[in-house]
Design an enzyme around this catalytic site. Structure first.
Site, PDB file in Angstrom:
ATOM      1  N   LYS A   1      45.888   5.010  71.666  1.00 33.33           N
ATOM      2  CA  LYS A   1      46.881   6.118  71.958  1.00 33.33           C
ATOM      3  C   LYS A   1      48.785   5.815  72.837  1.00 33.33           C
ATOM      4  O   LYS A   1      48.425   6.349  73.281  1.00 33.33           O
ATOM      5  CB  LYS A   1      46.544   6.389  72.716  1.00 33.33           C
ATOM      6  CG  LYS A   1      44.853   7.061  72.418  1.00 33.33           C
ATOM      7  CD  LYS A   1      44.087   7.708  73.952  1.00 33.33           C
ATOM      8  CE  LYS A   1      42.646   8.463  73.692  1.00 33.33           C
ATOM      9  NZ  LYS A   1      42.171   9.286  74.839  1.00 33.33           N
TER      10      LYS A   1
ATOM     11  N   GLU B   1      53.060   3.223  78.822  1.00 27.68           N
ATOM     12  CA  GLU B   1      53.352   3.576  80.481  1.00 27.68           C
ATOM     13  C   GLU B   1      52.714   3.851  81.087  1.00 27.68           C
ATOM     14  O   GLU B   1      52.389   4.930  82.739  1.00 27.68           O
ATOM     15  CB  GLU B   1      54.190   5.428  79.720  1.00 27.68           C
ATOM     16  CG  GLU B   1      55.918   4.919  79.705  1.00 27.68           C
ATOM     17  CD  GLU B   1      56.333   5.673  78.885  1.00 27.68           C
ATOM     18  OE1 GLU B   1      57.356   6.150  79.181  1.00 27.68           O
ATOM     19  OE2 GLU B   1      56.003   5.457  77.276  1.00 27.68           O
TER      20      GLU B   1
ATOM     21  N   GLN C   1      51.062  -5.509  79.898  1.00 26.04           N
ATOM     22  CA  GLN C   1      51.543  -3.763  80.145  1.00 26.04           C
ATOM     23  C   GLN C   1      51.309  -3.021  81.234  1.00 26.04           C
ATOM     24  O   GLN C   1      51.820  -2.653  81.936  1.00 26.04           O
ATOM     25  CB  GLN C   1      51.968  -2.787  78.608  1.00 26.04           C
ATOM     26  CG  GLN C   1      52.345  -3.412  77.289  1.00 26.04           C
ATOM     27  CD  GLN C   1      52.626  -2.269  76.530  1.00 26.04           C
ATOM     28  OE1 GLN C   1      53.868  -2.174  77.048  1.00 26.04           O
ATOM     29  NE2 GLN C   1      52.622  -2.196  75.227  1.00 26.04           N
TER      30      GLN C   1
ATOM     31  N   GLY D   1      59.720  -6.400  75.143  1.00 20.41           N
ATOM     32  CA  GLY D   1      58.954  -7.106  75.585  1.00 20.41           C
ATOM     33  C   GLY D   1      57.803  -7.039  75.692  1.00 20.41           C
ATOM     34  O   GLY D   1      56.835  -6.902  76.282  1.00 20.41           O
TER      35      GLY D   1
HETATM   36 MO1  MOS Z   1      59.896   5.392  77.913  1.00 20.68          MO
HETATM   37  S1  MOS Z   1      60.357   5.974  79.630  1.00 20.68           S
HETATM   38  O1  MOS Z   1      59.524   6.955  77.090  1.00 20.68           O
HETATM   39  O2  MOS Z   1      61.242   4.566  77.203  1.00 20.68           O
END
Ligand code: MOS
Length: 697
Positions: free
Chosen positions: A656, A660, A593, A465
């Site tokens: 980079k 997350e 994201q 995704g």
């Molecule tokens: Mo992410 S928790 O490193 O897939």
């Protein structure tokens, strides 16, 4: 120092190549792979939290029409490797947590499989279980490493002495809850075992990495990797829970091996995902921060207590960001684990950094308050010249610029005073920093072939995704110096060259680097006018990663919170993040994201909490009716911006990784905004009504 790719396709706002197929429903996911005569598997789960299965009466299940197979620990095949006890399905009569897989039924329909599983009568020798996490446990232990291979404890200088001598000290305990990933697409597989075929096992699996999944399955079943094909073109979300296979994958393969020639489908139910798909451990973080009147830190320390399962250690690296985030001459980080009778914890978006920036970023807010200093300025004042932990220079670090630009865009300077009242609502704003390491995973290889006037790029990469279908062609186009329309990318199949997991925000860093190397080799070999069928392959490995710099992405998040003065209702009308995360390949997929992760951070702040029932040892709210996730109505104005950052040290693209960082710091910013609005400091997530109502001014 790498020469950065000259951006032409990179940086363009291209629409998702897989968008139409997804919207029209023609994109096939693992469970719906078209196969001949699929059978359906349903797991049987333990109904005690600890003990032994003494007997399983499967007669009624086997007698039901349409039931093809029932497997139990007493008759299942013996696996080649039981080293990973999460994967050692049906290998022992021992029950290590409630909901553990103790059997599987395969039938002609999923309904019949489920019905049959329900008829199986199990008797247990039940034992007392222990699943209560606390800092007082006498059996807390020190793991050898924390994930993936960081030092467990670190110390620099004398924190106690610095605390004793400091003008201002904050010593508080913060906690984050247990969280479950809950991607929209459940963990699902279709497995086909064809003995005698060149590749006897085909596994369509919802995974963040076809090659890592293949390696895990091959090991467990004692197969050569070449005997296994894993296919996964599309994933309906993963967030880490599909970063490594879980027991369901091994169970699907085991069932398929018992029914040669019959494809077997297995999808976890939503409730099963609260047991079998991993989760983020709850964390308890004892923080100490100390500073002089000028706001310069003299000490920062975090002592973390968290849990793991008895059958498999998972040590969340919660203390990691405290090691490198701010300049402080004395620092301490420790991790202690309680091994409990609980399901196996696993990866969840920004493991380590996400929970590990909650305590520090709230503690800094408390310190700013104690100092009477602006929390943005406090962070700016503690900006380290080099990585405090390693002494290495930063590959690039623009946290201060993120804080400044975020403050400007958000209107921070004109923020309302503490406990500002707007009608019935108390209004406050808060800030927190974000960070995520820039990684490259082990090995990835890409193949480029000139085919009918186009460049075909093959690599076993994943798109969960995140946008890989769209962004990898952009990188390939610039590396080959051709229009992006002339590039076709093929991913998600172990038939393509080996690719690393889509994890640790490293996918594009790694696969993109491999594609760049393959493009170089292709051009070196065939020049600018290749012939049909010309192909070249090249890749990267971990050893090629720059180790002379500390490489991280940074960010700053700003939040406005409004708390109803009478009811305690909490609303977050505005969130704004500014990130310095290297070069952005595609603004459209990148923004998605960032704001997706910020929304997940909001969700963590306001709602998410897997409520652990210590009496029976399971998550009480194990479905989406009661495990609340932020929905559109929870989210007001969410903005993500980024700096035009050029980092020549990280990789050829200057990227980079962005999957997350957006969830890191969000919950702290919400808590800090709620404090400003109400004067109530919530140190245990989530910020629910009960924590506000009793203390409202
Ligand atoms: Mo992410 S928790 O490193 O897939």
């Amino acid at each position: 120092m790498t020469e950065l790719l000259r951006p032409r396709a990179i940086g363009r706002d291209l629409a998702r190549r897989d968008g139409v197929a997804k919207v029209r429903g023609t994109a096939t996911y693992a469970f719906e792979t078209p196969v001949e005569a699929p059978a359906y598997a349903h797991p049987v789960q333990a109904t005690v939290a600890r003990g032994r299965v003494t007997a399983m009466d499967t007669a009624a299940a086997e007698a039901l029409e349409g039931v093809l197979l029932v497997l139990t620990p007493f008759d299942a095949e013996r696996l080649a490797s039981t080293e990973d006890r999460e994967y050692a399905v049906l290998q022992s009569d021992e029950v290590a947590f409630r909901g553990q897989v103790i059997g599987v039924v395969v039938a002609e329909s999923s309904e019949r499989a489920r019905q049959a599983a329900d008829t199986i009568r199990v008797t247990y020798a039940e034992r007392e279980h222990d699943s209560t996490l606390s800092v007082d446990r006498s059996d807390l232990y020190t793991p050898e490493k924390v994930n993936p291979s960081y030092e467990t404890d670190t110390a620099e200088g004398d924190v106690a002495a610095a605390v004793a001598a400091a003008d201002v000290v904050v010593e508080q305990t913060y906690s984050t809850a247990m969280y479950h990933n809950n991607p929209l697409e459940p963990h699902a597989s279709t497995a086909l075992w064809e003995p005698g075929a060149d590749v006897p096992l085909t596994l369509w699996d919802s995974t963040q990495g076809v090659h890592p999944a293949r390696a895990a399955v091959a090991k467990v079943f004692g197969l050569d990797e070449e005997q296994v094909r894993v296919v996964c073109p599309y994933v309906g979300g993963g967030f880490g829970s599909k970063g490594t296979p879980h027991a369901n994958v091994m169970l699907a393969v085991m069932a398929a091996r018992a029914l040669p020639g019959r494809p077997v489908r297995l999808a976890l139910t939503r409730q099963q995902m609260f047991v079998l798909a991993g989760y983020r451990t709850p964390t308890i973080q004892r923080m100490q921060v100390a500073a002089g009147r000028d706001g310069r830190l003299s000490a920062i320390a975090i002592d973390v207590v968290e849990q793991t399962s008895k059958i498999k250690e998972f040590a969340e690296q919660t203390g990691i960001p405290t090691r490198m985030m701010y300049a402080s001459p004395s620092r301490r980080t420790t991790h202690r684990l309680a091994a409990l009778d609980v399901p196996v914890p696993s990866w969840m978006r920004a493991p380590g950094e996400c929970p590990g920036m909650f305590g520090p970023e709230v503690a800094l807010d408390e310190l700013a308050e104690a100092l009477g200093m602006d929390p943005v300025e406090l962070r700016v004042r503690n900006e380290p010249e080099v990585d405090p932990e390693t002494g290495k220079p930063w590959s690039s670090r623009h946290l201060v610029e993120c804080l400044r630009e975020g403050a400007d865009r958000f209107g921070w300077r004109d923020r309302p005073p503490p406990r500002h009242r707007d009608g019935d609502w108390l209004v406050g704003t808060g800030v927190a920093s974000s960070v995520y390491p820039t990684m490259r995973q082990a090995t990835s290889t890409s193949l480029i072939r000139f085919e009918a006037g186009r460049y075909v790029v093959e690599i076993g990469a994943a798109d969960l995704g995140t946008g890989t279908w769209t962004t990898l062609p952009q990188i390939a186009a610039d590396a080959l110096d051709v229009p992006v329309e002339d590039v076709e990318v093929r991913i998600g199949d172990t038939r393509y060259p080996i690719a690393s997991v889509a994890g640790g925000s490293s996918g594009m860093n790694t696969w993109g680097s491999a594609v760049v190397e393959a493009a170089r080799t292709f051009r070196d070999t065939f020049g600018r006018n290749p012939g049909d069928g010309d192909e070249a392959q090249n890749g990267v490995d971990q050893a090629a990663t720059d180790d002379d710099h500390a490489a991280y992405a940074f960010g700053a998040q700003f939040v406005e919170a409004r708390v109803h003065a009478d009811t305690g209702e909490l609303r977050v009308p505005r969130m704004l993040g500014v990130f310095a995360a290297g070069r952005i390949i595609n603004p459209r997929t990148a923004r998605s994201q960032f704001i997706g992760a910020m929304t997940m951070g909001l969700s963590m702040a306001l709602h998410e909490h897997s409520v652990w029932d210590t009496r029976i040892g399971q998550v009480a709210n194990h479905d989406l009716a009661e495990y609340h996730i932020a929905v559109n109505a929870d989210v007001g104005d969410v903005q993500a911006h980024w700096l035009d950052e050029h980092d020549p040290h990280v990789n050829a693209m200057g990227t980079k990784g962005i999957g997350e960082i957006g969830i890191v710091g969000t919950a702290a910013a919400v808590v800090n905004a709620v404090y400003r609005a109400t004067g109530i400091r919530v140190r245990a997530l989530p910020v629910t009504l009960d924590k506000l109502l009793a203390a409202l001014p």
